[in-house]
Enzyme design. Structure first.
Site, mmCIF file in Angstrom:
data_model
loop_
_atom_site.group_PDB
_atom_site.id
_atom_site.type_symbol
_atom_site.label_atom_id
_atom_site.label_comp_id
_atom_site.label_asym_id
_atom_site.label_seq_id
_atom_site.Cartn_x
_atom_site.Cartn_y
_atom_site.Cartn_z
ATOM 1 N N ILE A 1 9.365 26.283 22.808
ATOM 2 C CA ILE A 1 9.370 27.688 22.380
ATOM 3 C C ILE A 1 10.267 27.889 21.165
ATOM 4 O O ILE A 1 9.877 28.543 20.189
ATOM 5 C CB ILE A 1 9.810 28.592 23.546
ATOM 6 C CG1 ILE A 1 8.735 28.576 24.639
ATOM 7 C CG2 ILE A 1 10.060 30.025 23.067
ATOM 8 C CD1 ILE A 1 9.121 29.308 25.900
ATOM 9 N N TYR B 1 17.457 22.459 14.341
ATOM 10 C CA TYR B 1 17.246 22.916 12.968
ATOM 11 C C TYR B 1 16.996 21.742 12.024
ATOM 12 O O TYR B 1 16.155 21.839 11.113
ATOM 13 C CB TYR B 1 18.447 23.742 12.504
ATOM 14 C CG TYR B 1 18.502 25.116 13.135
ATOM 15 C CD1 TYR B 1 17.557 26.086 12.819
ATOM 16 C CD2 TYR B 1 19.487 25.440 14.060
ATOM 17 C CE1 TYR B 1 17.589 27.346 13.396
ATOM 18 C CE2 TYR B 1 19.537 26.699 14.646
ATOM 19 C CZ TYR B 1 18.584 27.640 14.320
ATOM 20 O OH TYR B 1 18.624 28.888 14.902
ATOM 21 N N ASN C 1 27.698 22.942 18.374
ATOM 22 C CA ASN C 1 26.444 23.187 19.096
ATOM 23 C C ASN C 1 25.434 22.102 18.694
ATOM 24 O O ASN C 1 24.548 22.320 17.867
ATOM 25 C CB ASN C 1 25.914 24.579 18.774
ATOM 26 C CG ASN C 1 24.779 25.003 19.683
ATOM 27 O OD1 ASN C 1 24.162 24.188 20.357
ATOM 28 N ND2 ASN C 1 24.498 26.301 19.706
#
Length: 294
Positions: free
Chosen positions: A227, A262, A255
């Protein structure tokens, strides 16, 4: 080239609800009151000089809460969304939110993500609800547009199925924000620390136009189904359709899953921030700015 003048941040105070309160100021105006003097044989005019304090009018924004929403509202059908851009993948569809109930569910997902792992604390539910109400109204405010920006609240919903009726609350499983912005005067990338005059300006030209992603989150029950990556793909395509060739996102460098996601989508390191370089902003401490050029 067109230029829009905007106040620099120090002229405003950010309140807890995210709304910018206008700087306290007043203006003195002179009012002339005309009176008639009946004691004299002729009619004479007396002028009374008085002052009146005129204060600026603060625009009132419409605020809504959970009581104004229809929590049993059904998910919009494909026929109702025929003119909206959509990206289908697997059991899901990524698209722009169109209903207040979708804005609310997106806000609640962000609250859930922010307080994830702290469910044993008594105050958490109360804080999550307050945050969701604030974020819901902020989403609606941003969707109205400001200072030439364009804002999209993107959601991922479960794909419509024959003979299956779902409410909005049970269909939205992911969300992110995509905004189309312009660089401030002196900036070469978002968040750059520059020496600027009291009044900054936004140069509304194509080279200064960029996209920015924020608030990416997925419902805990729907993770590891692609998703997040597919929402990002839809955001990239949407940015391209708005003639944007640079898309940015801030990510905390600790993170690791987000950084890997990304980078997998093609984002690369643009600039790093730390306590020395950007110590005036807690948000930017230990944060990386990633960029994808399209």
């Amino acid at each position: 080239m067109s230029t829009v003048l905007v106040h620099r941040p120090q002229f405003f105070k950010i309140s807890h609800d995210g709304y910018r309160n206008h700087r306290k100021s007043s203006r003195i105006a002179t009012v002339r009151n005309m009176t008639m003097d009946s004691k004299s044989s002729g009619t004479s005019k007396k002028e009374d000089l008085s002052t009146q304090v005129l204060r600026p009018v603060v625009p009132q924004l419409e605020t809504l809460g959970p009581s104004d929403l229809k929590f049993d509202r059904l998910q919009p059908s494909d026929q109702e969304l025929v003119h909206h851009d959509r990206f289908q993948f697997g059991k899901f569809v990524a698209r722009e939110a169109v209903l207040d109930e979708e804005y609310w569910t997106a806000a609640w997902l962000r609250a859930e993500s922010l307080w994830e792992g702290r469910t044993n604390e008594r105050y958490v539910d109360n804080y999550k609800r307050k945050f969701a109400e604030q974020e819901f109204n902020d989403i609606k405010r941003r969707c109205r547009g400001q200072h030439g920006q364009k804002y999209l609240c993107i959601v991922t919903v479960k794909k419509e199925e024959r003979n299956v009726k779902r409410t909005v609350l049970k269909s939205v499983v992911g969300t992110l924000d995509l905004s189309i912005r312009y660089m401030l005067h002196g900036e070469t990338y978002p968040g750059e620390r520059v020496m600027a005059p009291p009044f900054g300006c936004i140069n509304k030209t194509d080279p200064n136009r960029y996209g920015y992603i924020a608030n990416l989150c997925v419902a805990k029950s729907a993770r590891r189904q692609g998703i997040a990556s597919n929402m990002l793909h839809f955001a990239i395509v949407s940015a391209k359709s708005n003639d944007v060739d640079q898309l940015y996102v801030h990510v905390h460098r600790n993170n690791k899953p987000a950084l890997e996601l990304y980078q997998k989508m093609g984002f690369e390191l643009s600039h790093s921030y730390d306590m020395v370089g950007m110590g005036s902003s807690q948000f930017l401490e230990h944060t990386d700015l990633l960029c994808i050029r399209m």
